[in-house]
Scaffold this motif. Structure first.
Motif, PDB file in Angstrom:
ATOM      1  N   ILE A  40      30.409  46.450  31.914  1.00  0.00           N
ATOM      2  CA  ILE A  40      31.162  45.414  32.147  1.00  0.00           C
ATOM      3  C   ILE A  40      31.421  45.541  33.666  1.00  0.00           C
ATOM      4  CG2 ILE A  40      33.333  44.448  31.803  1.00  0.00           C
ATOM      5  CD1 ILE A  40      33.601  45.787  29.074  1.00  0.00           C
ATOM      6  N   ASP A  41      31.076  44.469  34.481  1.00  0.00           N
ATOM      7  CA  ASP A  41      31.459  44.390  35.849  1.00  0.00           C
ATOM      8  C   ASP A  41      32.314  43.242  36.178  1.00  0.00           C
ATOM      9  OD1 ASP A  41      30.718  45.413  38.526  1.00  0.00           O
ATOM     10  OD2 ASP A  41      30.371  43.216  38.782  1.00  0.00           O
ATOM     11  N   VAL A  42      33.508  43.339  36.876  1.00  0.00           N
ATOM     12  CA  VAL A  42      34.520  42.322  36.870  1.00  0.00           C
ATOM     13  C   VAL A  42      35.157  42.429  38.230  1.00  0.00           C
ATOM     14  CG1 VAL A  42      36.369  43.382  35.651  1.00  0.00           C
ATOM     15  CG2 VAL A  42      36.299  40.885  35.980  1.00  0.00           C
ATOM     16  N   GLY A  43      35.459  41.652  39.065  1.00  0.00           N
ATOM     17  CA  GLY A  43      36.476  41.449  40.118  1.00  0.00           C
ATOM     18  C   GLY A  43      37.920  41.081  39.833  1.00  0.00           C
ATOM     19  N   VAL A  44      38.460  42.468  40.244  1.00  0.00           N
ATOM     20  CA  VAL A  44      40.039  42.080  40.159  1.00  0.00           C
ATOM     21  C   VAL A  44      40.851  41.846  41.418  1.00  0.00           C
ATOM     22  CG1 VAL A  44      39.690  43.369  37.948  1.00  0.00           C
ATOM     23  CG2 VAL A  44      40.646  44.501  39.946  1.00  0.00           C
ATOM     24  N   ARG A  45      41.855  41.132  41.167  1.00  0.00           N
ATOM     25  CA  ARG A  45      42.882  41.198  42.427  1.00  0.00           C
ATOM     26  C   ARG A  45      44.351  41.429  41.972  1.00  0.00           C
ATOM     27  NH1 ARG A  45      44.004  37.469  46.626  1.00  0.00           N
ATOM     28  NH2 ARG A  45      43.802  35.902  45.228  1.00  0.00           N
ATOM     29  N   LEU A  46      45.053  42.200  42.418  1.00  0.00           N
ATOM     30  CA  LEU A  46      46.659  42.382  42.148  1.00  0.00           C
ATOM     31  C   LEU A  46      47.485  41.271  42.950  1.00  0.00           C
ATOM     32  CD1 LEU A  46      46.994  46.096  41.727  1.00  0.00           C
ATOM     33  CD2 LEU A  46      46.129  44.386  39.988  1.00  0.00           C
ATOM     34  N   LEU A  47      48.095  40.419  42.467  1.00  0.00           N
ATOM     35  CA  LEU A  47      48.771  39.253  43.217  1.00  0.00           C
ATOM     36  C   LEU A  47      50.031  39.770  43.265  1.00  0.00           C
ATOM     37  CD1 LEU A  47      46.857  36.003  41.770  1.00  0.00           C
ATOM     38  CD2 LEU A  47      46.396  37.465  43.660  1.00  0.00           C
ATOM     39  N   THR A  48      50.572  40.470  42.605  1.00  0.00           N
ATOM     40  CA  THR A  48      51.915  40.978  42.554  1.00  0.00           C
ATOM     41  C   THR A  48      52.110  42.704  42.654  1.00  0.00           C
ATOM     42  OG1 THR A  48      52.452  40.861  40.370  1.00  0.00           O
ATOM     43  CG2 THR A  48      53.030  38.748  41.859  1.00  0.00           C
ATOM     44  N   PRO A  49      52.935  43.228  43.020  1.00  0.00           N
ATOM     45  CA  PRO A  49      52.965  44.768  42.910  1.00  0.00           C
ATOM     46  C   PRO A  49      53.386  45.363  41.630  1.00  0.00           C
ATOM     47  CG  PRO A  49      54.380  44.063  44.566  1.00  0.00           C
ATOM     48  CD  PRO A  49      54.285  42.801  43.939  1.00  0.00           C
ATOM     49  N   ASN A  50      54.131  44.455  40.605  1.00  0.00           N
ATOM     50  CA  ASN A  50      54.381  44.749  39.356  1.00  0.00           C
ATOM     51  C   ASN A  50      53.202  44.432  38.354  1.00  0.00           C
ATOM     52  OD1 ASN A  50      54.783  42.151  39.811  1.00  0.00           O
ATOM     53  ND2 ASN A  50      56.632  42.071  38.365  1.00  0.00           N
ATOM     54  N   ALA A  51      51.846  44.389  38.811  1.00  0.00           N
ATOM     55  CA  ALA A  51      51.042  43.909  37.803  1.00  0.00           C
ATOM     56  C   ALA A  51      49.771  44.846  37.790  1.00  0.00           C
ATOM     57  CB  ALA A  51      50.449  42.423  38.372  1.00  0.00           C
ATOM     58  N   ALA A  81      58.151  37.648  38.083  1.00  0.00           N
ATOM     59  CA  ALA A  81      56.798  37.496  37.303  1.00  0.00           C
ATOM     60  C   ALA A  81      55.758  38.471  37.867  1.00  0.00           C
ATOM     61  CB  ALA A  81      56.376  35.925  37.459  1.00  0.00           C
ATOM     62  N   ALA A  82      54.881  38.560  37.121  1.00  0.00           N
ATOM     63  CA  ALA A  82      53.691  39.439  37.574  1.00  0.00           C
ATOM     64  C   ALA A  82      52.386  38.570  37.408  1.00  0.00           C
ATOM     65  CB  ALA A  82      53.477  40.619  36.619  1.00  0.00           C
ATOM     66  N   GLN A  83      51.431  39.014  38.169  1.00  0.00           N
ATOM     67  CA  GLN A  83      50.385  38.052  38.263  1.00  0.00           C
ATOM     68  C   GLN A  83      49.097  38.700  38.855  1.00  0.00           C
ATOM     69  OE1 GLN A  83      50.579  34.383  40.730  1.00  0.00           O
ATOM     70  NE2 GLN A  83      48.972  33.482  39.589  1.00  0.00           N
ATOM     71  N   VAL A  84      47.825  38.445  38.115  1.00  0.00           N
ATOM     72  CA  VAL A  84      46.528  39.215  38.624  1.00  0.00           C
ATOM     73  C   VAL A  84      45.419  38.109  38.735  1.00  0.00           C
ATOM     74  CG1 VAL A  84      47.361  41.505  37.654  1.00  0.00           C
ATOM     75  CG2 VAL A  84      45.837  39.593  36.391  1.00  0.00           C
ATOM     76  N   GLY A  85      44.482  38.390  39.449  1.00  0.00           N
ATOM     77  CA  GLY A  85      43.321  37.547  39.325  1.00  0.00           C
ATOM     78  C   GLY A  85      42.019  37.963  38.844  1.00  0.00           C
ATOM     79  N   PHE A  86      40.985  37.325  38.500  1.00  0.00           N
ATOM     80  CA  PHE A  86      39.691  38.083  37.951  1.00  0.00           C
ATOM     81  C   PHE A  86      38.647  37.069  38.643  1.00  0.00           C
ATOM     82  CE2 PHE A  86      42.490  39.626  34.495  1.00  0.00           C
ATOM     83  CZ  PHE A  86      42.026  40.661  34.439  1.00  0.00           C
ATOM     84  N   ASP A  87      37.687  37.608  39.122  1.00  0.00           N
ATOM     85  CA  ASP A  87      36.415  36.859  39.702  1.00  0.00           C
ATOM     86  C   ASP A  87      35.374  37.629  39.239  1.00  0.00           C
ATOM     87  OD1 ASP A  87      35.453  35.223  41.957  1.00  0.00           O
ATOM     88  OD2 ASP A  87      34.638  37.058  42.492  1.00  0.00           O
ATOM     89  N   GLN A  88      34.370  36.660  38.775  1.00  0.00           N
ATOM     90  CA  GLN A  88      32.881  36.906  38.376  1.00  0.00           C
ATOM     91  C   GLN A  88      32.914  38.100  37.424  1.00  0.00           C
ATOM     92  OE1 GLN A  88      31.142  37.322  42.004  1.00  0.00           O
ATOM     93  NE2 GLN A  88      30.043  35.152  42.193  1.00  0.00           N
ATOM     94  N   ILE A  89      32.618  37.749  36.203  1.00  0.00           N
ATOM     95  CA  ILE A  89      32.462  38.824  35.212  1.00  0.00           C
ATOM     96  C   ILE A  89      31.015  38.827  34.642  1.00  0.00           C
ATOM     97  CG2 ILE A  89      33.286  37.345  33.299  1.00  0.00           C
ATOM     98  CD1 ILE A  89      34.374  40.046  32.088  1.00  0.00           C
TER      99      ILE A  89
END
Length: 570
Positions: free
Chosen positions: A440-451, A554-562
């Motif tokens: 599995i290869d996926v791009g991740v981003r943490l958009l808030t510190p608590n996520a 609120a906590a938030q993350v992002g995903f890119d290209q899996i």
């Protein structure tokens, strides 16, 4: 579908909708043509007045609304609004202009070969998406197939049921939920016989037969006579020919284990080298797009056939020759089967609807352990099973919980997952049943510190799955079972993941009882998959609250290209 005038007893307004005509009537209620305040035409389904006070019927109607929202709109009428708790409960869907298949055949006779293949592909497309949402229609018939511009649409989920745990609930041919001429043999059995999606595939065979011949395959003088023929006789398929007739015969098999799935029907129809099928798709780009989208929802993209123009479609396990050394698999038609492709083999999925359970507190991580870089050579990449840019709805879908506190949405070219007042949330994704070993290869981003970005694999409802959490300072490998999240290995990060920073590529190479984790191509270490009772085969994306960060809100993350690949050939 042309509306009839309203009757004196019909309402003229429901909420903000003005009713202007009748589109149809069924056991649960009436469907009206209505207009919105903006003048848009919509279809409004209203529960019968005598049934509205009945709690059971309100429950069924509320369930219908929930199911209708789950099915992609490219094959059904899109849900616009609903009020299951109104005095007269109603569901508002897009108004689809076009006659029913029943009206066309009754008025003009059987369809031509090209039009018949279009209907066969369109209805198989709809069933693929419907079953992919974890739903059994239970009343597929020509009256519930609208020949809309572009692609046929399957409507009316009034007696649909969830695939998981569905039962026939039939008593006799005189009192049944469904239309006898299109009902599978197993539906005439005991009440406790489980109903599977194979019943809809049987109905597909009946609908295609009717569309191509003007009659049902088991026509009888009465409902009991028709039921008797369904149980004891072979279908009358005279008037059908070629590969389509063979597929219809398979769909009408007495034993549900001998029928192809809707997805297998669609794959064979789309990739069949027969000229009518090819011309049907080439002449109708909307139908081709809908078929491709239904296939992509389950992760298997169609491949160009390698055979000569008049070559036969190769036999497929579960569709052609029996698998002699695996009698259980012969009986379990709904388990994954290997589809022979020119370029690579991929896995077609058993379809269950994704749900996001409420969870208790997430268990804390263990102490960081030393990173051990594996000395084993990296195996060559295997075939691509799933690929999604995650920039819009394709394999992964947007959704927002009714309370608005948890959501999966597409924004800024990525899939963003948000939670508030809860510890984790999973996004609705592809239903593919994947192999045990995969990458599995996926791009991740943490958009808030608590996520923390969460990737589940080997996941199955309700037993859970293995879980990798990508947080600012550590990557945690463990399991998620019931409400408990456990950790088998902590991989510290030399460089923290920057909150709001660029995409970090996370790689997971699953082999046997071990997963190897990489960050931006650099191997971080191995971790044991210690939860031996986890037997699922799905991949999910989502979010988990980082308990080590005290920040509120609120906590938030992002995903890119899996990209998910199967094991290498070697």
């Amino acid at each position: 579908m042309r509306p009839e005038p309203l009757r004196p007893t019909d309402p003229v307004r429901l909420g903000s909708y003005e009713l202007v005509g009748r589109l149809g009537e069924g056991g649960m209620g009436t469907v009206y043509l209505a207009t919105t305040p903006a003048g848009t035409q919509v279809a409004v389904k209203v529960v019968r007045a005598d049934l509205a006070p009945d709690d059971e019927f309100r429950r069924r109607f509320r369930s219908e609304v929930a199911r209708a929202r789950q099915v992609p709109p490219f094959c059904t009428a899109e849900v616009i609004d609903a009020d299951p708790d109104a005095e007269h409960p109603y569901l508002v869907v897009e108004y689809v202009e076009g006659p029913t298949l029943q009206q066309v055949v009754d008025g003009k006779g059987p369809l031509t070969a090209a039009n018949l293949h279009s209907v066969a592909i369109g209805v198989a497309t709809a069933l693929t998406a419907i079953h992919g949402a974890g739903i059994i229609h239970r009343d597929l018939k020509p009256r519930n197939v609208l020949l809309a511009p572009g692609t046929p649409k399957v409507i009316d989920f009034g007696i649909a049921r969830d695939i998981d745990g569905a039962h026939t609930a039939n008593t006799s041919p005189e009192f049944m939920m469904g239309t006898v001429a299109y009902m599978a043999p197993e539906r005439f059995g005991d009440d406790d016989v489980p109903l599977t999606a194979a019943a809809d595939v049987f109905a597909w065979g009946g609908v295609v037969t009717y569309a191509g011949t003007g009659r049902t395959p088991f026509g009888g003088e009465s409902a009991p006579a028709t039921a008797g023929r369904i149980l004891t006789r072979e279908p009358d398929l005279s008037g059908l020919s070629g590969p389509l007739r063979e597929l219809v015969a398979r769909a009408l098999a007495k034993d549900p284990a001998d029928r192809p799935s809707a997805r297998e029907l669609l794959d064979l129809l789309v990739s069949s080298p027969s000229r009518p099928t090819v011309s049907a798709l080439e002449g109708q780009p909307d139908l081709r797009a809908a078929a491709n989208q239904a296939q992509s929802v389950t992760g298997l993209m169609p491949q160009p056939p390698a055979a000569e123009p008049n070559a036969l479609v190769p036999a497929v396990p579960g569709l052609g020759e029996p698998i002699a050394d695996d009698p259980v698999r012969m009986r379990r038609w709904f388990l994954p089967v290997a589809i022979a492709m020119l370029v690579f083999a991929v896995i077609a999925g058993a379809m269950l609807v994704v749900f996001s359970p409420r969870t208790g507190p997430v268990a804390g991580a263990d102490e960081p352990s030393p990173v051990v870089v594996s000395s084993s050579p990296t195996p060559p990449p295997g075939p691509v099973l799933i690929a999604d840019d995650l920039d819009n709805q394709r394999l992964w879908l947007a959704k927002t919980e009714p309370d608005g506190k948890s959501s999966c949405a597409f924004a800024g070219g990525e899939l963003r997952v948000r939670i508030a007042d809860t510890s984790l949330y999973k996004c609705r994704g592809p239903q593919d049943t994947l192999p045990d070993d995969m990458t599995i290869d996926v791009g991740v981003r943490l958009l808030t510190p608590n996520a923390c970005a969460a990737v589940w694999f080997h996941f199955k409802v309700p037993s859970g799955g293995h879980l990798v959490r990508v947080c600012q300072n550590n990557i945690y490998v463990g399991a998620h079972q019931s409400t408990a999240v456990t950790v088998s290995r902590t991989l510290p990060l030399d460089q923290p993941v920057a909150v709001g920073g660029p995409v970090t590529r996370i790689g997971l190479r699953v082999s046997g009882d071990t997963v190897t984790v990489t960050r931006d191509g650099v191997e971080l270490g191995d971790a044991p998959l210690s939860a031996a009772d986890i037997k699922g085969n799905r991949v999910l994306l989502g979010i988990i609250l980082d308990r080590d960060v005290p920040e509120a809100g609120a906590a938030q993350v992002g995903f890119d290209q899996i990209e998910v690949r199967g094991p290498s050939a070697r």
